[in-house]
Design a protein around this motif. Structure first.
Motif, short mmCIF file in Angstrom:
data_model
loop_
_atom_site.label_atom_id
_atom_site.label_comp_id
_atom_site.label_asym_id
_atom_site.label_seq_id
_atom_site.Cartn_x
_atom_site.Cartn_y
_atom_site.Cartn_z
N ARG A 161 9.15 -5.51 7.44
CA ARG A 161 9.36 -6.95 7.61
C ARG A 161 9.57 -7.66 6.28
NH1 ARG A 161 5.07 -5.83 11.25
NH2 ARG A 161 5.68 -6.06 13.44
N ASN A 162 8.99 -7.13 5.22
CA ASN A 162 9.05 -7.80 3.91
C ASN A 162 9.80 -6.99 2.85
OD1 ASN A 162 7.34 -9.99 4.84
ND2 ASN A 162 5.63 -8.56 4.70
N SER A 163 10.60 -6.04 3.30
CA SER A 163 11.26 -5.16 2.33
C SER A 163 12.31 -5.85 1.48
CB SER A 163 11.89 -3.96 3.06
OG SER A 163 10.88 -3.10 3.55
N ASP A 164 12.78 -7.01 1.92
CA ASP A 164 13.76 -7.77 1.13
C ASP A 164 13.10 -8.74 0.16
OD1 ASP A 164 15.91 -6.52 2.36
OD2 ASP A 164 16.00 -8.00 3.98
N ASN A 165 11.78 -8.81 0.18
CA ASN A 165 11.04 -9.71 -0.71
C ASN A 165 10.79 -8.98 -2.04
OD1 ASN A 165 9.09 -11.25 -2.07
ND2 ASN A 165 8.21 -12.00 -0.16
N ILE A 166 11.68 -9.21 -3.00
CA ILE A 166 11.62 -8.48 -4.27
C ILE A 166 10.31 -8.74 -5.01
CG2 ILE A 166 12.70 -8.18 -6.53
CD1 ILE A 166 14.26 -7.04 -4.15
N THR A 167 9.83 -9.97 -4.96
CA THR A 167 8.57 -10.31 -5.64
C THR A 167 7.42 -9.50 -5.07
OG1 THR A 167 9.37 -12.55 -6.08
CG2 THR A 167 6.99 -12.17 -6.25
N LEU A 168 7.37 -9.39 -3.75
CA LEU A 168 6.31 -8.62 -3.11
C LEU A 168 6.45 -7.13 -3.43
CD1 LEU A 168 3.89 -8.34 -1.23
CD2 LEU A 168 5.49 -8.23 0.70
N VAL A 169 7.66 -6.61 -3.37
CA VAL A 169 7.87 -5.19 -3.65
C VAL A 169 7.43 -4.87 -5.08
CG1 VAL A 169 9.60 -3.36 -3.89
CG2 VAL A 169 9.71 -4.93 -1.95
N LYS A 170 7.75 -5.76 -6.02
CA LYS A 170 7.29 -5.56 -7.40
C LYS A 170 5.76 -5.56 -7.48
CE LYS A 170 10.89 -7.15 -10.59
NZ LYS A 170 11.15 -8.08 -11.72
N ALA A 171 5.14 -6.43 -6.70
CA ALA A 171 3.67 -6.49 -6.70
C ALA A 171 3.07 -5.19 -6.18
CB ALA A 171 3.19 -7.67 -5.86
N ILE A 172 3.69 -4.60 -5.16
CA ILE A 172 3.20 -3.34 -4.61
C ILE A 172 3.41 -2.20 -5.60
CG2 ILE A 172 3.37 -1.71 -2.71
CD1 ILE A 172 2.14 -4.51 -2.08
N ILE A 173 4.53 -2.23 -6.31
CA ILE A 173 4.75 -1.24 -7.38
C ILE A 173 3.64 -1.37 -8.42
CG2 ILE A 173 6.28 -0.59 -9.28
CD1 ILE A 173 8.63 -1.46 -7.46
N ALA A 174 3.31 -2.61 -8.77
CA ALA A 174 2.24 -2.84 -9.74
C ALA A 174 0.90 -2.34 -9.21
CB ALA A 174 2.15 -4.34 -10.07
N ALA A 175 0.66 -2.54 -7.93
CA ALA A 175 -0.59 -2.07 -7.32
C ALA A 175 -0.72 -0.56 -7.44
CB ALA A 175 -0.65 -2.49 -5.86
N GLY A 176 0.40 0.13 -7.26
CA GLY A 176 0.37 1.58 -7.34
C GLY A 176 0.22 2.09 -8.77
N LEU A 177 0.87 1.43 -9.71
CA LEU A 177 0.87 1.92 -11.09
C LEU A 177 -0.30 1.42 -11.92
CD1 LEU A 177 4.68 1.74 -11.96
CD2 LEU A 177 3.36 3.66 -11.08
N TYR A 178 -0.99 0.39 -11.45
CA TYR A 178 -2.15 -0.13 -12.17
C TYR A 178 -3.19 0.98 -12.34
CZ TYR A 178 -5.54 -3.57 -13.74
OH TYR A 178 -6.42 -4.29 -14.51
N PRO A 179 -3.78 1.17 -13.54
CA PRO A 179 -3.83 0.28 -14.70
C PRO A 179 -2.80 0.57 -15.79
CG PRO A 179 -5.45 2.00 -14.97
CD PRO A 179 -4.74 2.29 -13.67
N ASN A 180 -1.67 1.15 -15.44
CA ASN A 180 -0.63 1.41 -16.44
C ASN A 180 0.13 0.11 -16.72
OD1 ASN A 180 -1.46 4.03 -16.30
ND2 ASN A 180 0.36 4.80 -15.25
N VAL A 181 -0.48 -0.74 -17.53
CA VAL A 181 0.05 -2.07 -17.82
C VAL A 181 0.26 -2.22 -19.32
CG1 VAL A 181 -0.32 -4.56 -17.64
CG2 VAL A 181 -1.16 -3.04 -15.84
N ALA A 182 1.38 -2.81 -19.70
CA ALA A 182 1.65 -3.11 -21.10
C ALA A 182 1.96 -4.60 -21.23
CB ALA A 182 2.83 -2.29 -21.61
N ARG A 183 1.58 -5.16 -22.37
CA ARG A 183 1.78 -6.59 -22.61
C ARG A 183 3.02 -6.82 -23.46
NH1 ARG A 183 -0.61 -10.40 -26.45
NH2 ARG A 183 -1.85 -8.68 -27.29
N ILE A 184 3.86 -7.72 -23.02
CA ILE A 184 5.04 -8.12 -23.79
C ILE A 184 4.62 -9.26 -24.71
CG2 ILE A 184 7.39 -9.02 -23.68
CD1 ILE A 184 7.45 -7.93 -20.75
#
Length: 291
Positions: A161-184
């Motif tokens: 239902r939300n697969s076209d919501n790019i912001t949400l998809v990015k958030a789920i990618i972040a959920a999976g990869l966390y804590p692999n976070v880098a600061r710009i």
């Protein structure tokens, strides 16, 4: 790592998330990503990301070819053309992961001869794309067997239902990869004010984005954070498979939040600091809770 992704509690007991991850035969990071994708009904793009991270990307660099330059035969590779193809398919998302989603969807929408032409024009391996397609189906069956979803079709509307919501998809990618976070770290003066200055990891190590990433030459970021799949140290610390994200996924999927009233800053897991006024902090405290 399992504690960092909330799969284990402080006493090293399985959490509810850890229980479900233990039943999925895959890396915990991609497993968490897929679980979140099913919960937030954006499964198809997340399956593509998880499959490509679990296997390998489908790009292939053609063999060197002879070209005539200044009356001399020289060998010319296609690395630049492949890099341009990656950037084109990222469609401005500043995400290697969404670039893969776009590539896979583009290939899957074709059929027969057109699918073959698509792979030729975009320097892709049809065999690898088929393997990614099979892995997506396999992952979906794992979810169904665990009774987390009711279908084994990765494209079923009920799980997209939300697969076209790019912001949400990015958030789920972040959920999976966390804590692999880098600061710009952005520049704050001169002609390049607001542009990227450097990238810092949680241990304050400086890193760079790997040349094959669509973000390697990016300098204008809207947000201050990247998530990445892995880091490898050679002459420098290189980040592979990166996606730009906003503050909010970090607030949603972190473990510990603390608010400094004097500085109006929310500190996330002792590394990430997010400027936030008192009113917003109060709302976040009610919703998520922090000290």
């Amino acid at each position: 790592m399992l504690e960092a992704i909330s799969a284990l509690d402080a006493k090293e007991n399985l959490t509810p998330l850890g229980f479900h991850l233990a039943r999925l035969p895959m890396d915990p990071l991609t497993g968490k990503m897929i679980l979140m994708g099913s919960i937030f009904s954006c499964l198809s793009p997340i399956l593509t990301v998880a499959a490509s991270l679990s296997f390998k990307e489908p790009f292939v660099i053609p063999l060197l070819t002879k070209v005539r330059a200044s009356n001399v035969n020289v060998l010319q590779g296609k690395e630049k053309a492949v890099d341009e193809c990656r950037l084109r398919w990222s469609e401005g998302t500043k995400s290697d992961h969404l670039m893969m989603v776009n590539i896979f969807d583009g290939w899957q929408s074709e059929g027969g001869v057109k699918a073959y032409q698509f792979t030729r024009e975009n320097y892709l391996s049809g065999g690898i794309l088929k393997q990614l397609r099979d892995m997506r189906v396999q992952f979906t069956k794992f979810l169904k067997d665990s009774q987390l979803i009711s279908t084994s079709d990765p494209e079923h509307p009920d799980v997209n239902r939300n697969s076209d919501n790019i912001t949400l998809v990015k958030a789920i990618i972040a959920a999976g990869l966390y804590p692999n976070v880098a600061r710009i770290v952005k520049k704050y003066g001169g002609k390049r004010k607001g542009m990227m200055g450097k990238i810092m990891l949680s241990d304050m190590t400086r890193a760079v984005i790997h040349p094959k990433s669509v973000n390697e030459k990016e300098r204008n970021y809207a947000h201050s954070w990247l998530v990445y799949w892995e880091k490898i140290k050679t002459s420098k610390v290189y980040l592979y498979d990166t996606t730009e994200i906003s503050n909010y996924p970090l607030l949603l999927f972190s473990q510990k939040l603390e608010y400094d009233k004097d500085k109006s800053v929310i500190e996330v897991d002792d590394f990430i600091k997010i400027q936030c006024d008192g009113n917003i902090a109060s709302v976040i405290k009610v919703r998520f809770g922090f000290n």
